[in-house]
Design a protein around this motif. Structure first.
Motif, PDB file in Angstrom:
ATOM      1  N   ALA A  31       9.572  18.764   8.597  1.00 22.53           N
ATOM      2  CA  ALA A  31       8.956  19.930   7.863  1.00 22.53           C
ATOM      3  C   ALA A  31       8.706  20.927   8.923  1.00 22.53           C
ATOM      4  O   ALA A  31       9.258  20.920  10.256  1.00 22.53           O
ATOM      5  CB  ALA A  31       7.409  19.796   8.420  1.00 22.53           C
ATOM      6  N   ARG A  32       8.785  22.339   8.746  1.00 18.39           N
ATOM      7  CA  ARG A  32       8.199  23.472   9.446  1.00 18.39           C
ATOM      8  C   ARG A  32       7.007  24.274   9.629  1.00 18.39           C
ATOM      9  O   ARG A  32       6.747  24.100   8.815  1.00 18.39           O
ATOM     10  CB  ARG A  32       9.213  24.643   9.404  1.00 18.39           C
ATOM     11  N   ARG A 165      15.814  13.021  21.961  1.00 15.02           N
ATOM     12  CA  ARG A 165      16.832  12.691  20.712  1.00 15.02           C
ATOM     13  C   ARG A 165      15.276  12.771  19.897  1.00 15.02           C
ATOM     14  O   ARG A 165      15.262  11.660  19.328  1.00 15.02           O
ATOM     15  CB  ARG A 165      17.097  11.361  20.366  1.00 15.02           C
ATOM     16  N   PRO A 166      14.034  13.910  19.782  1.00 12.23           N
ATOM     17  CA  PRO A 166      13.145  13.586  19.443  1.00 12.23           C
ATOM     18  C   PRO A 166      13.591  13.613  17.224  1.00 12.23           C
ATOM     19  O   PRO A 166      14.389  14.202  16.780  1.00 12.23           O
ATOM     20  CB  PRO A 166      12.616  15.055  19.102  1.00 12.23           C
ATOM     21  N   ARG A 167      12.071  12.404  16.475  1.00 14.45           N
ATOM     22  CA  ARG A 167      12.509  12.956  15.733  1.00 14.45           C
ATOM     23  C   ARG A 167      11.296  14.002  15.141  1.00 14.45           C
ATOM     24  O   ARG A 167      11.478  14.993  14.362  1.00 14.45           O
ATOM     25  CB  ARG A 167      11.795  11.254  14.553  1.00 14.45           C
ATOM     26  N   VAL A 168      10.144  14.345  16.214  1.00 19.31           N
ATOM     27  CA  VAL A 168       9.290  14.791  15.743  1.00 19.31           C
ATOM     28  C   VAL A 168       8.800  15.897  17.572  1.00 19.31           C
ATOM     29  O   VAL A 168       8.746  15.382  18.241  1.00 19.31           O
ATOM     30  CB  VAL A 168       7.617  14.774  16.050  1.00 19.31           C
ATOM     31  N   ILE A 190      15.799  27.867  17.047  1.00 18.81           N
ATOM     32  CA  ILE A 190      14.909  26.730  16.137  1.00 18.81           C
ATOM     33  C   ILE A 190      15.113  26.505  14.719  1.00 18.81           C
ATOM     34  O   ILE A 190      14.845  25.501  14.387  1.00 18.81           O
ATOM     35  CB  ILE A 190      13.455  27.450  16.852  1.00 18.81           C
ATOM     36  N   ALA A 191      15.169  27.575  14.404  1.00 14.43           N
ATOM     37  CA  ALA A 191      14.957  27.431  12.405  1.00 14.43           C
ATOM     38  C   ALA A 191      16.656  26.572  12.478  1.00 14.43           C
ATOM     39  O   ALA A 191      16.959  25.873  11.272  1.00 14.43           O
ATOM     40  CB  ALA A 191      15.233  29.063  11.949  1.00 14.43           C
ATOM     41  N   GLN A 192      17.571  26.684  12.697  1.00  8.28           N
ATOM     42  CA  GLN A 192      18.868  26.772  12.588  1.00  8.28           C
ATOM     43  C   GLN A 192      19.003  24.810  13.152  1.00  8.28           C
ATOM     44  O   GLN A 192      20.030  23.631  12.538  1.00  8.28           O
ATOM     45  CB  GLN A 192      19.888  26.558  13.278  1.00  8.28           C
ATOM     46  N   LEU A 193      18.020  24.697  13.401  1.00  8.39           N
ATOM     47  CA  LEU A 193      17.387  22.632  14.265  1.00  8.39           C
ATOM     48  C   LEU A 193      17.603  21.754  13.244  1.00  8.39           C
ATOM     49  O   LEU A 193      17.438  22.281  11.963  1.00  8.39           O
ATOM     50  CB  LEU A 193      16.744  22.325  14.843  1.00  8.39           C
ATOM     51  N   PRO A 194      18.656  21.153  13.004  1.00 13.97           N
ATOM     52  CA  PRO A 194      18.755  20.356  11.917  1.00 13.97           C
ATOM     53  C   PRO A 194      17.028  19.352  11.569  1.00 13.97           C
ATOM     54  O   PRO A 194      16.216  19.159  12.017  1.00 13.97           O
ATOM     55  CB  PRO A 194      19.574  18.273  12.851  1.00 13.97           C
ATOM     56  N   ARG A 195      17.612  19.059   9.706  1.00 10.45           N
ATOM     57  CA  ARG A 195      16.290  18.625   9.705  1.00 10.45           C
ATOM     58  C   ARG A 195      15.657  17.582   9.992  1.00 10.45           C
ATOM     59  O   ARG A 195      14.474  16.824  10.089  1.00 10.45           O
ATOM     60  CB  ARG A 195      15.903  19.234   7.803  1.00 10.45           C
ATOM     61  N   GLU A 196      16.921  16.484  10.275  1.00  9.92           N
ATOM     62  CA  GLU A 196      15.921  15.513  10.998  1.00  9.92           C
ATOM     63  C   GLU A 196      15.252  15.469  11.951  1.00  9.92           C
ATOM     64  O   GLU A 196      14.390  14.175  13.108  1.00  9.92           O
ATOM     65  CB  GLU A 196      17.106  14.803  11.776  1.00  9.92           C
ATOM     66  N   VAL A 197      14.654  16.863  13.032  1.00  9.07           N
ATOM     67  CA  VAL A 197      14.125  17.306  13.485  1.00  9.07           C
ATOM     68  C   VAL A 197      13.134  17.257  13.373  1.00  9.07           C
ATOM     69  O   VAL A 197      12.971  18.383  12.369  1.00  9.07           O
ATOM     70  CB  VAL A 197      14.150  18.206  14.574  1.00  9.07           C
ATOM     71  N   THR A 198      11.453  17.505  12.776  1.00 11.08           N
ATOM     72  CA  THR A 198      10.446  17.675  12.807  1.00 11.08           C
ATOM     73  C   THR A 198       9.689  18.610  13.944  1.00 11.08           C
ATOM     74  O   THR A 198       9.911  18.002  14.688  1.00 11.08           O
ATOM     75  CB  THR A 198       9.585  16.553  11.816  1.00 11.08           C
ATOM     76  N   ILE A 199       8.957  19.436  13.226  1.00  6.19           N
ATOM     77  CA  ILE A 199       9.044  21.455  13.927  1.00  6.19           C
ATOM     78  C   ILE A 199       7.654  20.928  14.178  1.00  6.19           C
ATOM     79  O   ILE A 199       6.736  21.439  12.346  1.00  6.19           O
ATOM     80  CB  ILE A 199       9.964  21.895  14.004  1.00  6.19           C
ATOM     81  N   LEU A 200       6.752  21.520  14.965  1.00  2.00           N
ATOM     82  CA  LEU A 200       5.293  21.501  14.826  1.00  2.00           C
ATOM     83  C   LEU A 200       5.454  22.543  15.521  1.00  2.00           C
ATOM     84  O   LEU A 200       5.385  22.251  17.079  1.00  2.00           O
ATOM     85  CB  LEU A 200       4.026  20.061  14.310  1.00  2.00           C
TER      86      LEU A 200
END
Length: 247
Positions: A31-32, A165-168, A190-200
Motif C-alpha cells: 500500500a501507499r 530492508r523494510p517490509r513496512v 518515494i513513489a518509485q520504490l518497489p511494491r515489496e515495500v509497504t509505505i505508511l
C-alpha cells in the motif's frame, strides 16, 4: 491483498489525556497509505506506538500476523518495520556512501567492525551503492552529508531506512522543511520504490498526499474519523471541516 500492519482498539493515555483513542488501522501489503489530521490529532503518537517507541495503554499492534505489542523497537525493525523521523537524524560529517554502507553493515551484524576502511566492507558498499542509485543519490556518494541540500538529506534518511530492508516503511513528514521544488522530487522518488515495500506516511502537504496515496486515514483528537480513497476523502464534509478548514 493481505494486511501487513494492523492495530486493534489501540489506546494511549498520558494522565487524563487520551492521545490515541481505540484506533483500528489496517495497512495492506504494497500500500501507499497516508495518515492525515490536524495538529494535535495524535499522528506521531500513533507512529510511536506502531514502532514500539511508546507502549499502548490498551490494545494491540500486529505485524505480518504476529503480535508485536510488547516487542522492543529493534526487534520490530528486524521483522521489517522501519521508520524515518520528522527531524532527520543523520551523520553530518560522513559521506553519503559511508552512512548508508554503515547501516547495511549494521543490519549484517558488522557494526563493530566499521572501523575498517570502506574497501574492506565490499559487500556493504555494493549494496549501499545500489540503494543510492535507486534514490538518485549515487552522484552524491562521496559528498559529506552536511553539504547537501535539505531535500537530498531527507532522501539519505530514506536510504538509511531502506538499508534495513523494510517490509513496512513509516515516513513521518518526509517533506517537512523541504522547499516545494525539492519536495516534489522527493515524493517522485518515494513513489518509485518497489511494491515489496509497504509505505505508511504522515504528511501535511495535501497536494503531495492526494497525488501519492491510494488510501488515506484521517485522525482527529486521537480517533480514526474515516478511512477511504483520496477521492472520497476529498469530498468528505467532516474532513473538509476539521482538516481542510471549511465550515
Amino acid at each position: 491483498m493481505s494486511t501487513v500492519l494492523q492495530t486493534h482498539e489501540l489506546v494511549r493515555t498520558f494522565g487524563g489525556f487520551v492521545a490515541t483513542d481505540h484506533v483500528n488501522l489496517a495497512v495492506e501489503a504494497g500500500a501507499r497509505h497516508a495518515l492525515i489530521g490536524p495538529n494535535g490529532a495524535g499522528k506521531t503518537t500513533l507512529i510511536n506506538l506502531l514502532t514500539g517507541y511508546l507502549e499502548p495503554t490498551e490494545g494491540r499492534v500486529v505485524l505480518n500476523g504476529e503480535d508485536v505489542t510488547r516487542m522492543a523497537q529493534h526487534e520490530r525493525c528486524r521483522r521489517g518495520l522501519v521508520r524515518t523521523f520528522q527531524i532527520n537524524q543523520l551523520f553530518a560529517d560522513m559521506t553519503v556512501l559511508e552512512s548508508v554502507a554503515m547501516a547495511v553493515a549494521e543490519r549484517h551484524g558488522l557494526g563493530t567492525r566499521w572501523w575498517k576502511p570502506l574497501a574492506a566492507q565490499a559487500e556493504a558498499v555494493d549494496e549501499a551503492a545500489q540503494i543510492l542509485q535507486r534514490l538518485g543519490l549515487l552522484s552524491d556518494a562521496y559528498e559529506r552529508t552536511r553539504n547537501l541540500a535539505y531535500g537530498r538529506q531527507r532522501l539519505i534518511e530514506i536510504a538509511l531506512a531502506l538499508a534495513q530492508r523494510p517490509r513496512v516503511l513509516l515516513l513521518d513528514e518526509p517533506a517537512a522543511g523541504v522547499p516545494t521544488s525539492e519536495s516534489r522530487e522527493l515524493f517522485e522518488v518515494i513513489a518509485q520504490l518497489p511494491r515489496e515495500v509497504t509505505i505508511l506516511l504522515i504528511e501535511h502537504d495535501m497536494d503531495l498526499v492526494f497525488r501519492f496515496a491510494e488510501r488515506i486515514s484521517v485522525l482527529v483528537s486521537g480517533a480514526l474519523l474515516v478511512e477511504d480513497t483520496p477521492e472520497v476523502i476529498a469530498r468528505h464534509p467532516r474532513v473538509r471541516q476539521v482538516y481542510l478548514g471549511e465550515g
